[in-house]
Design a protein around this motif. Structure first.
Motif, PDB file in Angstrom:
ATOM      1  N   LEU A  48       0.834  -1.209   0.000  1.00  0.00           N
ATOM      2  CA  LEU A  48       0.000   0.000   0.000  1.00  0.00           C
ATOM      3  C   LEU A  48       0.865   1.254   0.000  1.00  0.00           C
ATOM      4  N   PHE A  49       1.872   1.289   0.869  1.00  0.00           N
ATOM      5  CA  PHE A  49       2.740   2.464   0.944  1.00  0.00           C
ATOM      6  C   PHE A  49       3.512   2.661  -0.360  1.00  0.00           C
ATOM      7  N   GLU A  50       3.919   1.566  -0.970  1.00  0.00           N
ATOM      8  CA  GLU A  50       4.645   1.672  -2.230  1.00  0.00           C
ATOM      9  C   GLU A  50       3.777   2.285  -3.324  1.00  0.00           C
ATOM     10  N   GLN A  51       2.511   1.837  -3.431  1.00  0.00           N
ATOM     11  CA  GLN A  51       1.608   2.369  -4.444  1.00  0.00           C
ATOM     12  C   GLN A  51       1.248   3.824  -4.168  1.00  0.00           C
ATOM     13  N   VAL A  52       0.931   4.143  -2.901  1.00  0.00           N
ATOM     14  CA  VAL A  52       0.526   5.511  -2.552  1.00  0.00           C
ATOM     15  C   VAL A  52       1.683   6.477  -2.773  1.00  0.00           C
ATOM     16  N   LEU A  53       2.868   6.111  -2.324  1.00  0.00           N
ATOM     17  CA  LEU A  53       4.022   6.998  -2.504  1.00  0.00           C
ATOM     18  C   LEU A  53       4.380   7.158  -3.978  1.00  0.00           C
ATOM     19  N   GLY A  54       4.155   6.100  -4.790  1.00  0.00           N
ATOM     20  CA  GLY A  54       4.386   6.232  -6.228  1.00  0.00           C
ATOM     21  C   GLY A  54       3.437   7.235  -6.870  1.00  0.00           C
ATOM     22  N   LEU A  55       2.151   7.183  -6.497  1.00  0.00           N
ATOM     23  CA  LEU A  55       1.180   8.151  -7.029  1.00  0.00           C
ATOM     24  C   LEU A  55       1.485   9.561  -6.560  1.00  0.00           C
ATOM     25  N   LEU A  56       1.826   9.700  -5.277  1.00  0.00           N
ATOM     26  CA  LEU A  56       2.146  11.027  -4.752  1.00  0.00           C
ATOM     27  C   LEU A  56       3.413  11.583  -5.396  1.00  0.00           C
ATOM     28  N   TRP A  57       4.363  10.696  -5.664  1.00  0.00           N
ATOM     29  CA  TRP A  57       5.583  11.171  -6.323  1.00  0.00           C
ATOM     30  C   TRP A  57       5.273  11.683  -7.724  1.00  0.00           C
ATOM     31  N   GLY A  58       4.376  10.993  -8.435  1.00  0.00           N
ATOM     32  CA  GLY A  58       3.981  11.476  -9.758  1.00  0.00           C
ATOM     33  C   GLY A  58       3.283  12.819  -9.686  1.00  0.00           C
ATOM     34  N   ALA A  59       2.346  12.975  -8.714  1.00  0.00           N
ATOM     35  CA  ALA A  59       1.659  14.256  -8.553  1.00  0.00           C
ATOM     36  C   ALA A  59       2.627  15.355  -8.156  1.00  0.00           C
ATOM     37  N   PHE A  60       3.585  15.033  -7.324  1.00  0.00           N
ATOM     38  CA  PHE A  60       4.577  16.021  -6.900  1.00  0.00           C
ATOM     39  C   PHE A  60       5.445  16.450  -8.081  1.00  0.00           C
ATOM     40  N   ALA A  61       5.799  15.495  -8.933  1.00  0.00           N
ATOM     41  CA  ALA A  61       6.631  15.825 -10.097  1.00  0.00           C
ATOM     42  C   ALA A  61       5.885  16.714 -11.077  1.00  0.00           C
ATOM     43  N   VAL A  62       4.577  16.426 -11.304  1.00  0.00           N
ATOM     44  CA  VAL A  62       3.776  17.272 -12.197  1.00  0.00           C
ATOM     45  C   VAL A  62       3.671  18.676 -11.639  1.00  0.00           C
TER      46      VAL A  62
END
Length: 628
Positions: A48-62
């Protein structure tokens, strides 16, 4: 979706996996999360943490890209018929108004990407917090290593979440803190119950200290208590060997060598319950080091454990409660008292290191909380002092109640007459004396006590105990003789004959010399013989005194002439005066004789003359009288 899949997998692997009666299947996802094992839950949250942090990292990069490129999107911006946002091109300030470089600038400042990132972080925080709350009860029952792993994993995710959102995740932090606090509380309740059970079943015999437990004590005493890789307390209890378990009977069959606990070079003999107490305390210190926000709670938990051990040990040993406890001891003896003293000494040796480890985790303003540990230290010292007094009282009870009645059948005059050897006028330091039953049993029982304590106590404590025992005997032995002499219901009387008096003094002195000869004790300056000499009016002659000065002799002669002594008796009387002068010269070194020449009764003077018949001082006085 990840949580649902993990719950389904956990339900399949659980006993009765696909059965409809399975509570995990029947109650849905929430019940499934609560019934997961700790390892299954860790697998779930890691994914769960891996998936959530991956999505947040994408949003942060955008969001970062939009900020860097100057694109500031807003959902409220009006859109033209061509579908383009209402933007305008303005010359860049760096071109000075002359170039063809332009930047995009919206007429609306709020950024939709930043708002989306914040909303995603907030939703992730609430979802993970709710997931952890579903397992609140389960997490309060995990081991320290399990709780530490959950704390580290969740805290790492929290730090990443705060980095993406740019604000503190107070909700998730408070949930983690509440679960850690619940874990500490539940663990403390379990420790208190386990310690009470161990104390109630304690037989107060030495147990062997394993290498693992010794390593933990060494880490604590060297300031590395937080770096612990030991078994948990519950695992240590379940894996207790027969040599260390509460049911140990002291290795009655095998007699294998016990391993002592060692702290800073000093060795201690300990019981199982004391080792269990130290493990619990070290677990609490590790909790304070890892969950620093709970350090204040841990201080009170450590204090409660130490107080419980001290109070319960006092009831069981000094209060003889172990006779009626689960241990069912037949009696409480000196060996039990000695092992408790060693346990107290070990706790006192560890306590400063525990205090220092807890102080390192507390803010300066909260150091006053450690004052509670200082009071506990004083309580343990008081307990140790009571045990030492109890050891003396054991000898006192034997002497006063079991041995004192034997004085009534003792006749020192008869013992002196029956003695085949002549009674010496001065004590021989190497001579063996056959003592009366009372004194012989006093020596025998003191020796037995010494044999037990010599093995159980360190040298310093052994000297302390026997100094107290010797002080008691030094006072009590003459007192019992005096009391028996004046008691109406006993037939004992102080010796009357010279030989009987010297026999009594010799036996008491032999008792003192024998006790002082015990290994490891501090020699005691016994005054019992001097007290009895004073009671019996005995003057001890050790060395011949110097001749009296001539004026003193003339003074004696003048005094005699004034008293009207006949001339014919002058020579004999001069011998007696010289003998008395000799006695006066020895009065300075003897505390047992305080009477002057004029006040000595006639019968006592006669006893002294007979006793000193062959004294070289008397011959010198006779020669001096003849020459005059």
């Amino acid at each position: 979706a990840i949580v649902t899949e993990c719950v389904a997998d956990a339900a399949k692997n659980a006993p009765g996996g696909g059965d409809e009666a399975n509570p995990v299947v029947s109650k849905g996802t929430m019940a499934g999360v609560a019934h997961m094992s700790l390892d299954q839950f860790f697998d779930c949250i890691n994914m769960l943490f891996e998936q959530v942090l991956g999505l947040l990292w994408g949003a942060f990069a955008v969001n970062k890209f939009c900020i860097d490129e100057g694109f500031i999107l807003d959902d409220n911006t009006s859109v033209s018929s061509s579908g383009n946002a209402d933007t305008e091109m303005q010359p860049s300030a760096s071109t000075g108004g002359g170039g063809g470089s332009y930047e995009r600038k919206s007429s609306h400042t709020p950024s939709a990407t930043a708002a989306s990132l914040a909303a995603a972080a907030d939703l992730s925080e609430k979802s993970v917090s709710e997931l952890l709350r579903l397992r609140r009860e389960a997490h309060s029952l995990v081991s320290f290593d399990g709780m530490r792993r959950l704390w580290d994993t969740s805290l790492t995710f929290t730090h990443q979440l705060e980095k993406f959102s740019g604000r503190k995740a107070y909700g998730l932090r408070s949930t983690l803190l509440a679960q850690a606090k619940s874990f500490v509380e539940r663990k403390h309740e379990s420790n208190m119950s386990a310690l009470v059970a161990a104390l109630d079943s304690e037989r107060w015999v030495q147990c062997s200290v394993s290498a693992e437990r010794q390593a933990a004590l060494t880490r604590l005493s060297s300031g590395r208590a937080a770096f612990s890789s030991r078994k948990t307390t519950s695992e240590a209890i379940s894996s207790a060997t027969p040599a260390t378990a509460p049911s140990s009977t002291g290795n009655a069959g095998g007699r294998e060598k016990m391993t002592d606990a060692e702290v800073e070079g000093t060795r201690y003999k300990v019981v199982w319950s004391c080792l269990l107490l130290l493990e619990m305390v070290m677990d609490d210190v590790a909790c304070a080091a890892h969950f620093q926000t709970l350090a204040t709670n841990v201080v009170s938990k450590v204090a409660e454990l130490l107080r419980l051990f001290n109070a319960r040990a006092t009831q069981l040993v000094l209060g003889a409660g172990a006779i009626h406890s689960a241990a069912r001891l037949k009696s409480i003896n000196a060996k039990h008292l000695a092992i408790v003293t060693q346990c107290i000494a070990l706790v006192l040796a560890i306590l400063p290191h525990v205090r220092a480890a807890l102080m390192a985790q507390l803010p300066t303003k909260q150091h006053a909380l450690l004052y509670d540990l200082d009071k506990i230290k004083a309580d343990y010292k008081e307990h140790s002092e009571k045990i030492l007094s109890k050891l003396v009282s054991i000898i006192g009870g034997i002497v006063e109640h079991s041995l004192a009645p034997r004085i009534a059948n003792t006749d020192f005059d008869a013992r002196a007459r029956n003695n085949s050897k002549a009674v010496s006028k001065a004590l021989d330091a190497d001579a063996e004396v056959e003592c009366c039953k009372f004194l012989d049993n006093v020596v025998t029982n003191t020796r037995k006590m010494h044999q037990v304590l010599l093995v159980m106590l360190p040298a310093e404590l052994l000297r302390d105990v026997f100094s107290r025992i010797f002080a008691y005997l030094d006072h009590k032995v003459p007192s019992l003789f005096k009391s028996a002499a004046i008691a109406e219901q006993t037939s004992f009387s102080m010796p009357i004959a010279d030989d009987g008096k010297l026999q009594m003094i010799n036996e008491v002195d032999y008792m003192a010399r024998t006790l002082n000869g015990l290994p490891g004790v501090q020699p005691w300056n016994f005054t019992a013989t001097k007290i009895l000499e004073q009671e019996l009016d005995i003057v001890r002659e050790e060395d011949p005194p110097p001749l009296p000065a001539a004026p003193e002799v003339e003074l004696c002669e003048d005094t005699e002439s004034k008293r009207g002594i006949p001339e014919g008796d002058k020579e004999t009387e001069t011998i007696e005066i010289s003998t008395n002068d000799k006695e006066d010269g020895q009065k300075e070194g003897l505390t047992s004789c305080s009477t002057s020449v004029d006040s000595v009764p006639a019968e006592n003077a006669k006893i002294e003359e007979c006793a000193d018949e062959d004294s070289p001082g008397k011959e010198l006085a006779a020669q001096k009288t003849s020459s005059e």
